[in-house]
Scaffold this motif. Sequence first.
Motif, PDB file in Angstrom:
ATOM      1  N   GLY A 149       0.801  -1.239   0.100  1.00 30.16           N
ATOM      2  CA  GLY A 149      -0.037  -0.232   0.020  1.00 30.16           C
ATOM      3  C   GLY A 149       0.822   1.284   0.131  1.00 30.16           C
ATOM      4  O   GLY A 149       0.577   2.051  -0.855  1.00 30.16           O
ATOM      5  N   SER A 150       2.063   1.296   0.940  1.00 31.36           N
ATOM      6  CA  SER A 150       2.786   2.278   1.075  1.00 31.36           C
ATOM      7  C   SER A 150       3.505   2.723  -0.375  1.00 31.36           C
ATOM      8  O   SER A 150       3.723   3.955  -0.685  1.00 31.36           O
ATOM      9  N   GLU A 153       1.323   4.428  -2.607  1.00 34.15           N
ATOM     10  CA  GLU A 153       1.171   5.658  -2.115  1.00 34.15           C
ATOM     11  C   GLU A 153       2.142   6.416  -2.936  1.00 34.15           C
ATOM     12  O   GLU A 153       1.841   7.521  -3.287  1.00 34.15           O
ATOM     13  N   HIS A 181      -3.201   7.132   8.051  1.00 31.50           N
ATOM     14  CA  HIS A 181      -2.355   6.144   8.479  1.00 31.50           C
ATOM     15  C   HIS A 181      -0.853   6.821   8.595  1.00 31.50           C
ATOM     16  O   HIS A 181      -0.472   7.552   7.491  1.00 31.50           O
ATOM     17  N   THR A 183       1.847   5.828   7.221  1.00 32.82           N
ATOM     18  CA  THR A 183       2.409   5.454   5.943  1.00 32.82           C
ATOM     19  C   THR A 183       2.079   6.916   4.840  1.00 32.82           C
ATOM     20  O   THR A 183       2.962   7.205   4.188  1.00 32.82           O
ATOM     21  N   ASN A 184       1.127   7.628   5.067  1.00 31.24           N
ATOM     22  CA  ASN A 184       0.588   8.633   4.107  1.00 31.24           C
ATOM     23  C   ASN A 184       1.635   9.818   4.307  1.00 31.24           C
ATOM     24  O   ASN A 184       2.297  10.324   3.471  1.00 31.24           O
ATOM     25  N   ASP A 254      -6.474   6.356  -0.628  1.00 31.78           N
ATOM     26  CA  ASP A 254      -5.649   5.086   0.156  1.00 31.78           C
ATOM     27  C   ASP A 254      -6.703   4.189   0.392  1.00 31.78           C
ATOM     28  O   ASP A 254      -7.819   4.236   1.316  1.00 31.78           O
ATOM     29  N   ALA A 256      -6.678   1.324   1.629  1.00 28.15           N
ATOM     30  CA  ALA A 256      -6.739   0.298   2.679  1.00 28.15           C
ATOM     31  C   ALA A 256      -7.853  -0.136   3.121  1.00 28.15           C
ATOM     32  O   ALA A 256      -8.002  -1.473   3.906  1.00 28.15           O
ATOM     33  N   HIS A 276      -5.007   3.454  -4.403  1.00 28.37           N
ATOM     34  CA  HIS A 276      -4.133   2.186  -4.354  1.00 28.37           C
ATOM     35  C   HIS A 276      -4.972   0.861  -3.812  1.00 28.37           C
ATOM     36  O   HIS A 276      -5.934   1.259  -2.897  1.00 28.37           O
ATOM     37  N   ASN A 278      -4.710  -2.636  -1.510  1.00 29.60           N
ATOM     38  CA  ASN A 278      -4.166  -3.739  -0.699  1.00 29.60           C
ATOM     39  C   ASN A 278      -4.282  -5.011  -1.094  1.00 29.60           C
ATOM     40  O   ASN A 278      -5.516  -5.436  -0.254  1.00 29.60           O
ATOM     41  N   HIS A 280      -3.253  -7.379  -0.244  1.00 28.41           N
ATOM     42  CA  HIS A 280      -2.834  -8.426   0.571  1.00 28.41           C
ATOM     43  C   HIS A 280      -4.018  -8.120   1.938  1.00 28.41           C
ATOM     44  O   HIS A 280      -3.688  -8.643   2.977  1.00 28.41           O
ATOM     45  N   LYS A 281      -4.632  -6.960   1.771  1.00 31.25           N
ATOM     46  CA  LYS A 281      -5.660  -6.976   2.772  1.00 31.25           C
ATOM     47  C   LYS A 281      -7.012  -7.375   2.104  1.00 31.25           C
ATOM     48  O   LYS A 281      -7.702  -8.559   2.423  1.00 31.25           O
TER      49      LYS A 281
END
Length: 501
Positions: A149-150, A153, A181, A183-184, A254, A256, A276, A278, A280-281
């Motif tokens: 995700g990051s 971003e 989050h 990472t943003n 984002d 997520a 984006h 994720n 993996h989520k």
Amino acid sequence: MSGAQPETPLQRQRARTIFQKGAPGRRAFTCPALDVPAADPEELLPAQLRRREPPRLPEVSEPEIVRHYVSISKRNFDLDSGFYPLGSCTMKHNPRLHERAAALPGHARLHPLQDPARAQGALELMWRLQEALGEIAGLPHVSLQPSAGSHGELAGVLLTRAYHESRGESRTKVLTPDTAHGTNPATVTMAGLQVVKLATDEHGGIDLDDLRAKADGEVACLMLTNPNTLGVFDPNIEEIAAVVHGAGATLYYDGANLNAVMGFSRPGDMGFDIVHFNLHKSFTQPHGGGGPGSGPIAVSERIAPFLPVPLVVRREDGVFALEHDRPASIGRLRGFHGNYGCFVRAYAYICSLGADGLKDASENAVLNANYLLARLREAGVAEHLPLAYGELCMHEFVLSGGPMKRELKLKTLDLAKRLLDLGFHPPTVYFPLLVEEALMVEPTETETRETLDDFARAIAEILREAAQEGPEIAQNAPYSTPVRRLDEVAAAKRPVIRQAL
Ligand SMILES: Cc1ncc(COP(=O)(O)O)c(C=O)c1O
């Protein structure tokens, strides 16, 4: 629950690192004698790159290796053994069918440098995944390259910068809400732009007055999660998009928290320019522990010329190809083409659920979160752990442990550690930062009603225990785990990841 037990010989044995096990000369595998001429080491690797002495590797038997790794694997809490309601992380079940598909030799053993003419199946899968993600996002142009995700971003901020530069503008600020989050803002700083924080209103959404005051000609973009990390869907999203676009900036989604809205609302329809995912989520992948992840991006027409290369395309003759010829592209974001195993799993998930199934998944994620919230209220937890914002939630909710800390002398961390003794992975703690003693719970759609009931009972039991027997029990928890309280700050800042030999 009793306190620490004396260490047993078995525990001591398990605590040894692989370097402390074994004996000189012991081997797990013996190669057959060479029956071809030995290669000249000089030809394989230049002398200056070779070690003078062989590395000191553990010398262990095969059973020792197997026991070592199996025992390490059992020391961790994992989704396959228990409920893992880690808010914002969407720890949902990973269907085994997808694992099988990803492990098929044609997928798992495919070389990333394979000639595209002989990797048509893989390229077709990637292209179809791009199409599906574009449809889910409501934004037609997709790159699968980012690996998290990051990373998505970072791609998004670089795309935004390229877009503004193509118009002769140099915009330096990126707006991020105070619920964002971590990472943003980290991504924005990494990309060399400046973070400007936006306040949250009393309902948990963006403070529109603050946005209007800050959305000026220097703003490149607003990064937003919707629903946000408070589990609140911002009802002002159309107004927010109008203000941001009115200032000439782009809107970054984002994704997520996409697990809450798949099939219900699309970021593209809400006015976002870049999204984006994720994988993996939202799209079932094993994750945690650092990877491998996948954070594809989808973008609108005006951002498409700047997408990373290569892009997977279907030519007019039906052949799938890697397209490198995009003069305005921000370039490559990584080696090769992305984490392909993640693509297979995500594509398998999308195909096995279909459009209606994805919608059901989101609906059930929201239902499960609200059910759990209601069960916690019913169990009398709300007095000490009130919901931070609103009455209902989307796919996750944030409780405030402030009253619990003041009245029961239990910090959110104590509650989290005590949950481990009751067999649950703790929710996310101390995030988002604007909530006092935050506890962020995301049950996901794949949990049963019985599990949610058990979890609500466990929280209520810990509060009862603290009220009747004192806070010390939870303050010293956990008792049942291989390690007790760790110095988490030191572990993050000064990790010791190898044993001194
Ligand atoms: C809201 C939000 N945004 C972004 C990210 C970053 O995603 P990743 O961990 O894949 O880099 C996360 C992950 O924890 C998140 O929860």
